[in-house]
Design an enzyme around this catalytic site. Sequence first.
Site, mmCIF file in Angstrom:
data_model
loop_
_atom_site.group_PDB
_atom_site.id
_atom_site.type_symbol
_atom_site.label_atom_id
_atom_site.label_comp_id
_atom_site.label_asym_id
_atom_site.label_seq_id
_atom_site.Cartn_x
_atom_site.Cartn_y
_atom_site.Cartn_z
ATOM 1 N N LYS A 178 -2.830 4.933 -2.624
ATOM 2 C CA LYS A 178 -3.829 5.672 -1.866
ATOM 3 C C LYS A 178 -4.222 6.889 -2.704
ATOM 4 O O LYS A 178 -3.354 7.565 -3.266
ATOM 5 C CB LYS A 178 -3.229 6.131 -0.537
ATOM 6 N N ASP A 207 -13.933 -2.012 1.997
ATOM 7 C CA ASP A 207 -13.107 -2.210 3.198
ATOM 8 C C ASP A 207 -13.926 -1.717 4.393
ATOM 9 O O ASP A 207 -14.638 -2.503 5.039
ATOM 10 C CB ASP A 207 -11.782 -1.430 3.010
ATOM 11 N N ASP A 244 -7.014 2.931 -3.407
ATOM 12 C CA ASP A 244 -7.800 2.927 -2.170
ATOM 13 C C ASP A 244 -8.106 4.366 -1.764
ATOM 14 O O ASP A 244 -7.194 5.147 -1.501
ATOM 15 C CB ASP A 244 -7.011 2.218 -1.057
ATOM 16 N N LYS A 285 -10.387 -7.637 6.876
ATOM 17 C CA LYS A 285 -9.467 -7.286 7.962
ATOM 18 C C LYS A 285 -10.081 -7.835 9.235
ATOM 19 O O LYS A 285 -11.205 -7.434 9.596
ATOM 20 C CB LYS A 285 -9.342 -5.768 8.100
ATOM 21 N N LYS A 322 -0.790 -0.875 -4.556
ATOM 22 C CA LYS A 322 -2.043 -0.154 -4.242
ATOM 23 C C LYS A 322 -1.687 1.295 -3.955
ATOM 24 O O LYS A 322 -0.852 1.577 -3.095
ATOM 25 C CB LYS A 322 -2.708 -0.818 -3.028
ATOM 26 N N GLY A 374 -4.562 -4.793 5.475
ATOM 27 C CA GLY A 374 -3.585 -4.590 6.545
ATOM 28 C C GLY A 374 -3.905 -3.325 7.305
ATOM 29 O O GLY A 374 -4.624 -2.450 6.814
ATOM 30 N N SER A 415 0.858 -1.181 0.000
ATOM 31 C CA SER A 415 0.000 0.000 0.000
ATOM 32 C C SER A 415 0.896 1.234 0.000
ATOM 33 O O SER A 415 1.685 1.430 0.919
ATOM 34 C CB SER A 415 -0.889 -0.038 1.255
ATOM 35 N N GLU A 433 -10.922 0.636 -4.053
ATOM 36 C CA GLU A 433 -11.301 0.261 -2.689
ATOM 37 C C GLU A 433 -11.985 1.443 -1.986
ATOM 38 O O GLU A 433 -11.470 2.561 -1.996
ATOM 39 C CB GLU A 433 -10.021 -0.147 -1.952
HETATM 40 O O1 OSB Z 1 -7.497 1.279 4.131
HETATM 41 O O2 OSB Z 1 -6.310 -0.435 3.848
HETATM 42 C C1 OSB Z 1 -6.515 0.623 4.431
HETATM 43 C C2 OSB Z 1 -3.593 1.377 6.754
HETATM 44 C C3 OSB Z 1 -4.258 1.902 7.834
HETATM 45 C C4 OSB Z 1 -5.618 2.038 7.784
HETATM 46 C C5 OSB Z 1 -6.318 1.641 6.654
HETATM 47 C C6 OSB Z 1 -5.658 1.103 5.573
HETATM 48 C C7 OSB Z 1 -4.269 0.999 5.608
HETATM 49 C C8 OSB Z 1 -3.463 0.537 4.498
HETATM 50 C C9 OSB Z 1 -2.135 -0.075 4.831
HETATM 51 O O3 OSB Z 1 -3.767 0.684 3.341
HETATM 52 C C10 OSB Z 1 -2.185 -1.538 4.730
HETATM 53 C C11 OSB Z 1 -0.960 -2.205 5.299
HETATM 54 O O4 OSB Z 1 -0.924 -2.506 6.504
HETATM 55 O O5 OSB Z 1 -0.040 -2.481 4.540
HETATM 56 MG MG MG Z 2 -8.580 0.278 2.671
#
Ligand code: OSB
Ligand code: MG
Length: 382
Positions: A176, A252, A202, A276, A174, A304, A148, A227
């Site tokens: 953001k 999510d 995402d 998750k 991925k 994650g 991510s 996402e």
């Molecule tokens: O939306 O997936 C998410 C991290 C913190 C809170 C939400 C998200 C995330 C990530 C990181 O995208 C995922 C990771 O732990 O690698």
């Molecule tokens: Mg997410």
Amino acid sequence: MKITGVEMRTIRMPLKSPFETSFGVEAERVAVLLRVLGSVARPDRRPVDVQGWGECVAMEAPLYSSEYADGAADVLRRFLVPRLLGHVKDTGDVTAEQIDGLLAPIIGHRMAKAALEMAVLDAQLRGIGQSFAGYLGATRQRVPSGVSVGIQPSVTALLEVVGDYLAQGYARIKLKIKPGWDVTPVQAVREHFGGLIPLQVDANAAYTLADARTLARLDAFDLLLIEQPLAEDDIRQHAELARLIRTPICLDESVVSVRAAADVIALRAAQVINIKAGRVGGYLNARRIHDLCRANGIPVWCGGMVETGLGRAANAALAALPGFTLPGDVSASDRFYEQDITAPFVLEDGEIIVPTGPGLGVEPIMGVLDSFTVTTEWLEQG
Ligand code: OSB
Ligand code: MG
């Protein structure tokens, strides 16, 4: 198992670089960790002392969801752990499988509940010598690892970061996104690295249905999925959006329970689901959602929450179930941490090895854990 008490810590771990999402920037991971101490009866009925570790994925501030670390610690201390210990006092023991029902009268606080269930499950499995992966029903020894990528200060910086992750072998990228950081960075990554890299985005709930035209512009880039474009409680609106864009929608934040997953599937609000464990109240509910999705032909992947090695170990086990057909956000420890509290997870040919030892199969290096610990308290039957 019988439980003597629960140690609860708050830890603060520095991140290698700030992690920016549509909801904020984090430079440190604040987390609540639990250590459950007790004993398990062996087949010959002789009790052996065990301990189990749980990680609460709630972040420092309630920006991803309503939960936050200090709130989770409060509900664990005042309501969840006392309920668990009260049950053990009344009946003599508890199993991980009973915890969801036992804690059901307390509304919400799923991340806090998940941490407690995880700790009891870890202890229980260590007592019988079974791994998380074996218990959950994993069918693979290794899982493909996605990464991510946070919002970057510039497109140039983004291309450098993505290039570095691809060089390390990550199986999927991925990005953001947020309003103002969406079409341009995605187009740049596609133009620079080509159409073949598995790519997804995402939004962490940063858009509304009024942004459908902007989101439809992402259709040009052959993304695996988008996402959580809309708000957590916009399930029906995601179903509307799905009719306006071609990129598959993955949810999510909206999938907070098995029931929510069933609604999402029935309403066709998502073609893919991110699972998750923390968000859905534990690894057992995570497996139930996996089973539901698998029966309905909905691909899932393991999300994650910037976990330490403890949560990462459990996620790797979950991601090894057969319905997890897309690479998850189960990256190497060094994606986020210079120093993890367990032996680090490393990438091997773009994959993470699923631990096989009893329980989580990993344990904290106590000196390192202590160095990141800011508070410790001991919770026992009053
Ligand atoms: O939306 O997936 C998410 C991290 C913190 C809170 C939400 C998200 C995330 C990530 C990181 O995208 C995922 C990771 O732990 O690698
Ligand atoms: Mg997410």
